[in-house]
Write a protein that holds these residues in place. Structure first.
Motif, PDB file in Angstrom:
ATOM      1  N   ILE A  33       0.937  -1.211   0.128  1.00 61.07           N
ATOM      2  CA  ILE A  33       0.034   0.071   0.075  1.00 61.07           C
ATOM      3  C   ILE A  33       0.866   1.224  -0.124  1.00 61.07           C
ATOM      4  O   ILE A  33       2.057   1.078   0.384  1.00 61.07           O
ATOM      5  CB  ILE A  33      -0.979   0.010   1.290  1.00 61.07           C
ATOM      6  N   SER A  34       0.375   2.302  -0.485  1.00 62.84           N
ATOM      7  CA  SER A  34       0.819   3.675  -0.559  1.00 62.84           C
ATOM      8  C   SER A  34      -0.258   4.720  -0.312  1.00 62.84           C
ATOM      9  O   SER A  34      -1.303   4.210  -0.442  1.00 62.84           O
ATOM     10  CB  SER A  34       1.619   3.962  -1.652  1.00 62.84           C
ATOM     11  N   LEU A  35       0.264   6.084  -0.420  1.00 62.99           N
ATOM     12  CA  LEU A  35      -0.549   6.890  -0.229  1.00 62.99           C
ATOM     13  C   LEU A  35      -1.646   7.170  -1.542  1.00 62.99           C
ATOM     14  O   LEU A  35      -2.577   7.765  -1.683  1.00 62.99           O
ATOM     15  CB  LEU A  35      -0.172   8.221   0.065  1.00 62.99           C
ATOM     16  N   GLY A  36      -1.351   6.473  -2.594  1.00 58.28           N
ATOM     17  CA  GLY A  36      -1.681   6.616  -3.754  1.00 58.28           C
ATOM     18  C   GLY A  36      -2.310   5.229  -4.546  1.00 58.28           C
ATOM     19  O   GLY A  36      -3.432   5.267  -5.266  1.00 58.28           O
ATOM     20  N   VAL A  37      -1.855   4.025  -3.979  1.00 59.92           N
ATOM     21  CA  VAL A  37      -2.308   2.827  -4.751  1.00 59.92           C
ATOM     22  C   VAL A  37      -2.149   1.558  -3.611  1.00 59.92           C
ATOM     23  O   VAL A  37      -1.623   1.678  -2.376  1.00 59.92           O
ATOM     24  CB  VAL A  37      -1.507   2.402  -5.929  1.00 59.92           C
ATOM     25  N   LEU A  38      -2.803   0.391  -3.736  1.00 60.73           N
ATOM     26  CA  LEU A  38      -2.662  -0.744  -3.002  1.00 60.73           C
ATOM     27  C   LEU A  38      -2.892  -1.903  -3.973  1.00 60.73           C
ATOM     28  O   LEU A  38      -3.550  -1.782  -5.122  1.00 60.73           O
ATOM     29  CB  LEU A  38      -3.401  -0.718  -1.873  1.00 60.73           C
ATOM     30  N   SER A  39      -2.353  -3.026  -3.562  1.00 58.20           N
ATOM     31  CA  SER A  39      -2.612  -4.238  -4.169  1.00 58.20           C
ATOM     32  C   SER A  39      -3.207  -5.313  -3.153  1.00 58.20           C
ATOM     33  O   SER A  39      -2.761  -5.234  -1.997  1.00 58.20           O
ATOM     34  CB  SER A  39      -1.367  -4.776  -4.769  1.00 58.20           C
ATOM     35  N   ILE A  40      -4.224  -6.080  -3.757  1.00 57.15           N
ATOM     36  CA  ILE A  40      -4.619  -7.183  -2.943  1.00 57.15           C
ATOM     37  C   ILE A  40      -4.648  -8.572  -3.576  1.00 57.15           C
ATOM     38  O   ILE A  40      -4.573  -8.514  -4.775  1.00 57.15           O
ATOM     39  CB  ILE A  40      -6.161  -6.895  -2.412  1.00 57.15           C
ATOM     40  N   GLU A  41      -4.636  -9.643  -2.765  1.00 57.90           N
ATOM     41  CA  GLU A  41      -4.810 -10.859  -3.298  1.00 57.90           C
ATOM     42  C   GLU A  41      -5.892 -11.512  -2.822  1.00 57.90           C
ATOM     43  O   GLU A  41      -6.210 -11.252  -1.588  1.00 57.90           O
ATOM     44  CB  GLU A  41      -3.431 -11.781  -2.930  1.00 57.90           C
ATOM     45  N   VAL A  74      -7.014  -0.811 -11.527  1.00 63.18           N
ATOM     46  CA  VAL A  74      -5.671  -0.696 -12.583  1.00 63.18           C
ATOM     47  C   VAL A  74      -5.500  -1.908 -13.173  1.00 63.18           C
ATOM     48  O   VAL A  74      -5.175  -1.928 -14.567  1.00 63.18           O
ATOM     49  CB  VAL A  74      -4.207   0.027 -11.893  1.00 63.18           C
ATOM     50  N   TYR A  75      -5.266  -3.201 -12.661  1.00 53.08           N
ATOM     51  CA  TYR A  75      -5.175  -4.185 -12.960  1.00 53.08           C
ATOM     52  C   TYR A  75      -5.798  -5.474 -12.200  1.00 53.08           C
ATOM     53  O   TYR A  75      -5.892  -5.037 -11.168  1.00 53.08           O
ATOM     54  CB  TYR A  75      -3.584  -4.618 -13.410  1.00 53.08           C
ATOM     55  N   LEU A  99      -5.308  -1.262  -7.133  1.00 47.50           N
ATOM     56  CA  LEU A  99      -6.272  -0.176  -7.174  1.00 47.50           C
ATOM     57  C   LEU A  99      -5.574   1.231  -6.826  1.00 47.50           C
ATOM     58  O   LEU A  99      -4.813   1.185  -6.251  1.00 47.50           O
ATOM     59  CB  LEU A  99      -7.225  -0.475  -6.010  1.00 47.50           C
ATOM     60  N   LYS A 100      -6.097   2.189  -7.609  1.00 48.94           N
ATOM     61  CA  LYS A 100      -5.465   3.401  -7.440  1.00 48.94           C
ATOM     62  C   LYS A 100      -6.512   4.325  -6.808  1.00 48.94           C
ATOM     63  O   LYS A 100      -7.688   4.359  -7.338  1.00 48.94           O
ATOM     64  CB  LYS A 100      -5.111   4.013  -8.640  1.00 48.94           C
ATOM     65  N   PHE A 101      -5.979   4.943  -5.811  1.00 51.15           N
ATOM     66  CA  PHE A 101      -6.961   6.003  -5.094  1.00 51.15           C
ATOM     67  C   PHE A 101      -7.241   7.139  -5.724  1.00 51.15           C
ATOM     68  O   PHE A 101      -6.233   7.715  -6.572  1.00 51.15           O
ATOM     69  CB  PHE A 101      -6.520   6.268  -3.460  1.00 51.15           C
TER      70      PHE A 101
END
Length: 118
Positions: A33-41, A74-75, A99-101
């Motif tokens: 995670i960052s302040l702009g995006v995150l990824s999940i499984e 995003v993907y 995902l992009k916030f």
């Protein structure tokens, strides 16, 4: 190699999860995670047909919950596909979504920053 990302990503090792709010048909473990995006499984469920959604992020370890963060998908890629051609087993495919916030309120941004820092 020079980092071109706006915000540094943090890999999470605790029990942090995200749920897409379009009927919560996708819940997964937050990978980074960052302040702009995150990824999940997540394990495959019902297919999402639109690119816009709202996201909840929650963690059981520190009882944290952020609600309805606006984001775009995003993907969405397969990362573990069963080698059996069976409709029951095929739902066990593991996927990863990025995902992009966007358009976070100041309060949501500060809460997200607090979550990442802790």
């Amino acid at each position: 190699m020079v980092e071109k990302r706006r915000y540094a990503r943090v890999s999470l090792e605790d029990d942090s999860f995200a749920a897409l709010n379009d009927e919560c048909n996708r819940v997964g473990k937050v990978i980074d995670i960052s302040l702009g995006v995150l990824s999940i499984e997540y394990i495959v469920g019902k297919k999402i047909t639109n690119n816009f959604t709202k996201l909840d992020i929650f963690s059981f370890g520190n009882i944290f919950h952020l609600y309805n963060l606006p984001c775009n998908i995003v993907y969405d890629i397969d990362i573990n596909v069963p080698h059996v051609d069976n409709s029951f087993v095929s739902v066990l495919t593991t996927k990863r979504s990025g995902l992009k916030f966007y358009e976070l309120s100041k309060d949501d941004f500060l809460q997200l920053k607090l979550f990442i820092e802790n």
